[in-house]
Design an enzyme around this catalytic site. Structure first.
Site, PDB file in Angstrom:
ATOM      1  N   HIS A  19       0.697  -1.125   0.052  1.00 28.09           N
ATOM      2  CA  HIS A  19      -0.088   0.099  -0.044  1.00 28.09           C
ATOM      3  C   HIS A  19       1.013   1.294   0.074  1.00 28.09           C
ATOM      4  O   HIS A  19       1.846   1.215   0.541  1.00 28.09           O
ATOM      5  CB  HIS A  19      -0.768  -0.052   1.100  1.00 28.09           C
ATOM      6  N   LYS A  74     -13.345   5.189   7.575  1.00 30.77           N
ATOM      7  CA  LYS A  74     -13.693   6.103   6.863  1.00 30.77           C
ATOM      8  C   LYS A  74     -15.186   6.403   6.815  1.00 30.77           C
ATOM      9  O   LYS A  74     -15.453   7.486   6.716  1.00 30.77           O
ATOM     10  CB  LYS A  74     -12.967   5.774   5.448  1.00 30.77           C
TER      11      LYS A  74
END
Length: 943
Positions: free
Chosen positions: A159, A601
């Protein structure tokens, strides 16, 4: 504490730190002094002076805010040209690297001191954990049963939060080893000068090595980055982990203890298999990644077999190998004479050496074949090993023969280490997971149905009708007539992925791949669609002999809504007769992945943590009811907002009776280098993780107390309040996303060459849904908000407890008795500590609508203070991180250099965004990208 200055010593002789400074501070003082020497000799004019003036100035601002001093410091920053700014930033970056090395060295030294003392070791060690087991009455038999159920599976991912190049990691490793030598040896003055000179030389090389990549890495570069940790660290320490666990069992339960430690570690990877939103991961990329893994494993095995062949020089005249071993040598005679073209007399009286030379030759043949295929060549090569199990059988033959002739000590050494490696890594090294978003499979299935004459319109089906149609197609011997030339490019590629899985399983081994992960799983049909696509590649289906399935599918539940309906989706799937038959045929193991990043999120940290907790309990209960083994796969990152935190505590905080001996979790971004770059640290990290797994799995051998229902009820109420507060800010504030894009360096993060994956799912889409969870967390960390990791907690707790002291007492009791609640608030403390509201406010200079930005910041700051107050009250602390003073001190050390870096970044963002042309912006891009790297290094777990 006094922070070291980056001062250069005026003497020609290098100076070690004063004797009054000890431990980690002594090493930091040494490294700072040496870095100052390098800057004085090899940086631009006055860089060292600027670095120190900024450090001193912002330290003073920490002690007492002074607008006049702040303005003076910003004026100094504004007066610097791009090249000087780049060097100032690089000085801070290298300081952080050296600080990290000093802390790692001293952490290792402290652990070695405890081992040398011979007493009880640190919490999280095998010794401490097994002593606790024995004191609690856990018998050797129960421990053996527990160990037989273990599966510890870290999964390496690429990532975009890891900025370190392999070259940088190698230099830092050399500095680490030199620092260890300073600790280990009693040195005279000349020897000390030599070692200090070597460290100085490495810091000088580090200074002259560019830490920012010139080009964006390709997926193959990321694969090599992942392989680095195996070559430099894991191959050496994995056998040591097993050896240490065996020693701890003997130490605690007695020398005659019959506890046998199986090889339960496995390593996974997403690098080259994770294609969700990454257009650069193609079928051929996956194929190449698998072969690169195999090449690395074979190379290591050949080196170790060659070493063993030199060591096991037993003469048949002095020792008698076992009959089975001698039979195997007879079976190898034709291979020795014809394929290898060896003399019949060579090693005729050294049977183990002869056998190992044959083993090495077979491995060499396999390696040549793999390398030829990597380069697109097919050559006529001699026969090697069909698979890793055949290789392992030969090693077992040698081991058993040595033991039978009284040489068990020889079998227990390097040979046993090699066996451990092969049992752990096979020929595949890492089990590569494949990941793709559910819509891609649905689109492919729609097209496949539409291409069949008279086929129904799949997309018009209800969920129940889809499951029936998919089940019938999977069971059918010839479900579709497929002309690939008529399919869209997307569907062809989707089918090719499954064909690569089938082909590489046949080429490398059946353990080559881990799970096929379906992101955004919303329904049972999403899983059955993948099973149908696997059926078309021969990975699953029904023959006259019955069902077969070589495809492990892991649905990923990553939004709040998905987590809430996990029981409905998985219940429907488990009760589908086709899926149930396939699951049974594959070993009755179901893997379920839980997404920490997107759920946080989506609904905030409180709601995410609680929904994940509930989801685990739901899915384990469903699986237990049906007699299915369920392994939970935790998609956690380095930050608290992405499920991060200490591994030991994270495992222990899982819901009781859900771990069941198995845990799989992602190791993402910068976490890889922090945990696995140095073998000494990797040994520690694997140990505390495995001991956490052992402790969390006691439910396998004895009943464990359930969590109090009133605690669960309180947490449910708090989580609902936290989600409401979070959504009110993030989704209910019109200007909030503009605030995020403007007061964080997200636009620059997207340009940083630290990952192959785009930062957005869709370009030019500023919606919360489009932005990936990782840049979302990364951006907030850079601007020192760290908002995703704590926002909503303060309001939620305050609303629940009000002014009721009894409710506060209840929360305090939860904190001390419930590992889940304690871990959550402990992690919150770390995130609050890393946040700096006075610095976050400085980033508001970048906002276009100042009144709106000030209003949003005021809400954020109020919630920060509210969360700080509530967390400290519940934990009974006077200041953050008081319970973990070493970590508190570590974080404090970084602030003196993070503060100026953040202000430098603000100035650079102003200049970069304020220029009219791309050419003018380019002048400021290099130092801006370097500032992101530097702050990431200082913050550590930023992604």
């Amino acid at each position: 504490m006094t922070l070291p200055e980056l001062t250069a010593t005026p003497e020609t002789t290098l100076q070690a730190p004063t004797e009054s400074v000890t431990g980690v501070d002594r090493d930091i003082e040494l490294f700072a002094s040496l870095l100052g020497e390098v800057l004085r000799e090899h940086s631009r004019k006055r860089v060292l002076v600027i670095v120190e003036r900024l450090r001193e100035g912002f330290l003073a601002l920490r002690a007492e805010d002074d607008p006049k001093l702040r303005g003076k410091l910003m004026k100094r920053i504004d007066g610097l040209d791009p090249q000087t700014l780049s060097e100032v930033i690089r000085a801070y970056t290298i300081y952080f690297s050296l600080l990290n090395i000093a802390e790692e060295v001293n952490g290792y030294q402290q652990r070695r001191s405890l081992v040398s003392a011979g007493g009880r070791l640190w919490p999280g060690s095998f010794d401490h954990s097994l002593r606790q087991f024995a004191e609690d009455g856990v018998t050797p038999g129960q421990l053996q049963s527990l160990l037989e159920h273990l599966a510890y599976i870290p999964v390496f991912t690429a990532h975009p939060t890891e900025a370190k190049r392999r070259t940088t990691l190698e230099i830092q490793r050399r500095i680490f080893l030199l620092a260890l030598d300073l600790h280990r040896q009693k040195l005279n003055q000349e020897e000390q000068q030599d070692l200090l000179g070597q460290i100085l030389n490495e810091i000088q090389i580090l200074w002259k090595t560019d830490d920012v990549r010139v080009h964006k890495p390709k997926v193959t570069d990321e694969v090599r980055q992942g392989l680095y940790f195996f070559r430099e660290s894991l191959f050496g320490i994995v056998p040591q982990v097993y050896r240490n666990l065996e020693r701890a069992a003997r130490r605690v339960y007695g020398a005659d203890c019959q506890v046998r430690v199986p090889s339960f570690m496995r390593f996974g990877s997403w690098i080259g298999g994770d294609r969700d939103g990454n257009p650069f991961v193609r079928p051929e990329t996956t194929e190449l990644a698998v072969r690169m893994h195999c090449e690395m494993a074979l190379t290591e095995y050949i080196a170790r077999v060659t070493d063993l062949s030199r060591r096991l020089s037993h003469s048949s005249a002095l020792s008698e190998p076992s009959p089975r071993f001698l039979d195997s040598l007879d079976d190898d005679e034709d291979y020795w004479l014809d394929t290898m073209s060896q003399s019949q007399r060579r090693y005729v009286h050294e049977p183990y050496r002869r056998k190992l030379v044959i083993v090495g030759h077979r491995l060499e043949a396999d390696l040549k074949r793999v390398r030829a295929r990597i380069h697109g060549e097919e050559t006529d090569l001699p026969e090697g090993y069909a698979d890793a199990r055949t290789f392992l059988n030969d090693l077992h033959l040698i081991r058993d023969s040595l033991i039978s002739q009284g040489d068990a000590n020889a079998a227990e050494g390097r040979l046993k280490d090699l066996i451990r490696l092969v049992e752990t890594f096979g020929f595949h090294l890492m089990q590569l997971d494949i990941r793709q978003e559910s819509n891609r499979h649905t689109e492919a299935v729609i097209e496949l149905f539409a291409r069949q004459p008279g086929a129904p319109l799949y997309e018009a089906f209800s969920e129940e009708q889809k499951l029936i149609a998919l089940g019938e197609a999977i069971a059918h011997p010839h479900p579709f007539i497929i002309d690939k030339g008529t399919l869209t490019a997307e569907t062809r590629e989707t089918l090719e992925v499954f064909e690569v899985v089938a082909r590489m399983r046949a080429e490398v081994g059946r353990d080559t791949f881990g799970a096929y992960v379906i992101s955004m799983t919303h329904s049972a049909s999403h899983v059955m669609e993948v099973m149908l696509l696997g059926r078309l590649a021969g990975l699953a289906g029904k023959t006259p002999a019955g069902w077969f399935c070589d495809l492990l599918i892991a649905p990923l539940f990553e939004t709040i809504d998905d987590l809430e309906r996990i029981d409905r989706v998985m219940g429907t799937l488990f009760d589908d007769p086709t899926y149930a038959a396939l699951l049974k045929a594959s070993g009755n193991l179901q893997e379920v992945m839980l997404g920490y990043s997107d759920s946080c999120k989506d609904g905030g940290i409180l709601s995410s943590a609680w929904k994940l907790y509930e989801a685990q309990e739901k899915i384990i209960h469903l699986a237990d009811e049906r007699g299915i083994m369920c392994r939970l796969f935790h998609g956690r990152g380095g930050t608290i907002g992405r499920g991060g935190g200490p591994t030991h505590e994270a495992i222990l905080s899982q819901p009781s009776d859900t771990v069941h001996g198995q845990i799989k979790f992602t190791e993402q971004g910068e976490v890889l280098s922090y945990r696995y770059a140095n073998p000494e640290t990797a040994l520690y990290e694997l140990t505390v993780g495995i001991s956490g797994l052992i402790k969390a799995s006691r439910c396998l051998v004895e009943p464990i107390p359930e969590v109090r229902k009133d605690y669960l009820g309180i947490m449910a109420e708090i989580a609902a309040q936290g989600e409401s507060v979070y959504r009110e800010l993030v989704a209910g504030t019109p200007a909030f996303l503009d605030y995020f894009y403007e007061v964080t360096p997200l636009d620059a993060i997207a340009l940083l060459n630290i990952g192959s994956r785009p930062s957005h799912r869709k370009k030019a889409d500023r919606s919360l849904k489009s932005i990936r969870a990782i840049p979302w967390v990364f951006g907030w960390a850079q601007s020192r908000h760290t908002l995703p990791a704590w926002y909503g907690i303060g309001s939620a707790i305050e609303r629940w407890r009000g002014a009721d002291l009894e409710r506060l007492a209840k929360l305090q009791k939860m904190y001390h008795e419930w590992p889940f609640f304690r871990a959550m608030l402990s992690n919150t403390q770390m995130s609050l500590f890393k946040a700096e509201m006075h610095i976050a406010h400085e980033y508001l200079r970048l906002a276009q609508d100042q009144p709106a930005a000030e209003e949003i910041f005021a809400r954020i700051q109020e919630e920060y203070q509210r969360t700080l107050t509530q967390v400290l009250n519940i934990a009974g602390l006077h200041e953050l991180m008081e319970e973990t003073p070493d970590l508190q001190t570590s974080l404090y050390r970084r602030n003196a250099y993070l503060d100026p870096l953040n202000h430098v970044q603000i100035a650079l963002l102003e200049r970069y965004r304020g220029e009219d042309t791309q050419e003018e912006r380019e002048h400021w891009l290099d130092p801006l990208l370097r500032s992101i790297n530097a702050i990431a290094a200082g913050m550590r777990n930023t992604g």
